[in-house]
Design an enzyme around this catalytic site. Structure first.
Site, PDB file in Angstrom:
ATOM      1  CE1 TYR A  30       1.199  -0.193   4.364  1.00  0.00           C
ATOM      2  CE2 TYR A  30       0.133   1.946   4.318  1.00  0.00           C
ATOM      3  CZ  TYR A  30       0.961   1.043   4.936  1.00  0.00           C
ATOM      4  OH  TYR A  30       1.581   1.378   6.107  1.00  0.00           O
ATOM      5  CE  LYS A 143       3.247   3.510   3.189  1.00  0.00           C
ATOM      6  NZ  LYS A 143       3.270   3.669   4.635  1.00  0.00           N
ATOM      7  CD  GLU A 175       9.855   2.541  10.977  1.00  0.00           C
ATOM      8  OE1 GLU A 175       9.656   3.495  10.207  1.00  0.00           O
ATOM      9  OE2 GLU A 175       9.780   1.355  10.612  1.00  0.00           O
ATOM     10  CG  LEU A 199       8.197   2.867   5.197  1.00  0.00           C
ATOM     11  CD1 LEU A 199       7.916   1.549   4.497  1.00  0.00           C
ATOM     12  CD2 LEU A 199       6.923   3.669   5.329  1.00  0.00           C
TER      13      LEU A 199
HETATM   14  N1  PLP Z   1       7.449   4.469   9.280  1.00  0.00           N
HETATM   15  C1  PLP Z   1       6.337   3.739   9.235  1.00  0.00           C
HETATM   16  C2  PLP Z   1       6.286   2.437   9.954  1.00  0.00           C
HETATM   17  C3  PLP Z   1       5.207   4.192   8.506  1.00  0.00           C
HETATM   18  O1  PLP Z   1       4.095   3.458   8.457  1.00  0.00           O
HETATM   19  C4  PLP Z   1       5.296   5.454   7.854  1.00  0.00           C
HETATM   20  C5  PLP Z   1       4.172   5.981   7.088  1.00  0.00           C
HETATM   21  O2  PLP Z   1       3.095   5.448   7.048  1.00  0.00           O
HETATM   22  C6  PLP Z   1       6.478   6.190   7.958  1.00  0.00           C
HETATM   23  C7  PLP Z   1       7.543   5.667   8.661  1.00  0.00           C
HETATM   24  C8  PLP Z   1       6.606   7.542   7.315  1.00  0.00           C
HETATM   25  O3  PLP Z   1       6.663   7.436   5.920  1.00  0.00           O
HETATM   26  P1  PLP Z   1       6.151   8.619   4.991  1.00  0.00           P
HETATM   27  O4  PLP Z   1       6.941   9.822   5.363  1.00  0.00           O
HETATM   28  O5  PLP Z   1       6.439   8.139   3.617  1.00  0.00           O
HETATM   29  O6  PLP Z   1       4.705   8.792   5.280  1.00  0.00           O
END
Ligand code: PLP
Length: 277
Positions: A30, A143, A175, A199
């Site tokens: 996703y 993701k 994170e 991520l």
């Molecule tokens: N880390 C995780 C586990 C996430 O689910 C997300 C976003 O949904 C992020 C980091 C941040 O990513 P982004 O800046 O692309 O939204």
């Protein structure tokens, strides 16, 4: 209106098989896109990450990503969305339940828009967080729909009366439940390297670029929970949270307990990248 496969349909016409592998196995991928002023924010970065995840889990995308972007733009226009998000997921599709990848499943794409304002209060005042063991698998760079550990982490925070968790593996900060985390010490920004344990956030990437452009030193090296507790500033980055200060960790204030100057500078720099502001 929803985007279902390659058609715009009312939600009531989105019909997914109970045999869909997304339902059985969380076998899908996703993306969440931000929309500002009716325009997708950093669509190329999101689509690049989607393509990479698709490749790594061997899930064929239903069409080239340029075409996906065009369909999402149609979805935004059909819904008249100005300020919000687009959620898009692609599952491996329906097949009798069996772990092996099916030979002939057809991927199922579904996307919809949500109206969402920028989180002004959180960005201004900051949030409280608690630390928690990162119990996820070793491909957090992908993701995928397998978000049970992330939902458990978020609930762990809410049950303790705070907004989010800061996850760590044996004391090394990774994170948050749905965002990346950065700390500032002596003017230097630190954040976990973009490897298999986090991520690779699109917002993370934008913020690191903005920091470098502003001559703020950045080190993409992991830091420990002890270092986090001793930080001058902590903030999280993500598509919906943008740059949000963390003002307390496990009930202890981060430095003065107020958002710091580096966080504020990055918030302002980030705002300048938002179309229509
Ligand atoms: N880390 C995780 C586990 C996430 O689910 C997300 C976003 O949904 C992020 C980091 C941040 O990513 P982004 O800046 O692309 O939204």
């Amino acid at each position: 209106m929803y985007l279902f496969q390659n058609r715009l349909v009312p939600k009531s016409q989105v019909a997914v098989s109970p045999d869909d592998r997304g339902y059985y196995f969380g076998d899908g991928i996703y993306e969440v896109f931000r929309v500002y002023a009716g325009v997708l924010y950093e669509p190329e970065a999101h689509l690049e990450r989607l393509e990479r995840t698709a490749r790594e889990v061997r899930l064929p995308l239903p069409c080239p990503s340029a075409e996906l972007a065009a369909r999402l733009e149609e979805l935004i226009a059909a819904n008249g969305l100005k300020e919000g998000t687009v959620y898009m997921q692609i599952t491996r599709g329906p097949a009798p339940r069996s772990h092996a990848f099916p030979a002939h499943a057809e991927p199922v794409l579904m996307a919809y828009c949500t109206v969402l304002e920028r989180p002004a209060g959180m960005m201004r005042d900051g949030i409280a967080a608690v630390t928690m063991d990162d119990i996820r698998w070793l491909r957090c760079d992908l993701k995928t729909l397998n978000l049970l550990p992330n939902t458990m982490a978020k609930q762990y925070a809410l049950d303790r009366g705070v907004s989010d968790v800061i996850l760590h593996r044996s004391g090394t900060v990774t994170e948050c439940s749905a965002s990346n985390v950065m700390m500032v010490k002596d003017g230097v920004i630190r954040t976990h390297p973009a490897n298999h344990l986090i991520l690779h956030g699109v917002t993370r990437k934008v913020v690191l670029r903005l920091a470098r452009e502003a001559d703020i030193p950045v080190r993409e090296t992991a830091f420990t929970v002890d270092e986090l507790r001793d930080a001058d500033e902590v903030f999280i980055t993500g598509t919906t949270v943008e740059v949000t200060p963390v003002i307390s960790v496990d009930g202890q204030p981060v430095a003065s307990g107020r958002p710091g100057p580096v966080t504020r500078a990055l918030q302002q720099a980030f705002e300048r990248t938002i179309p229509g502001l």
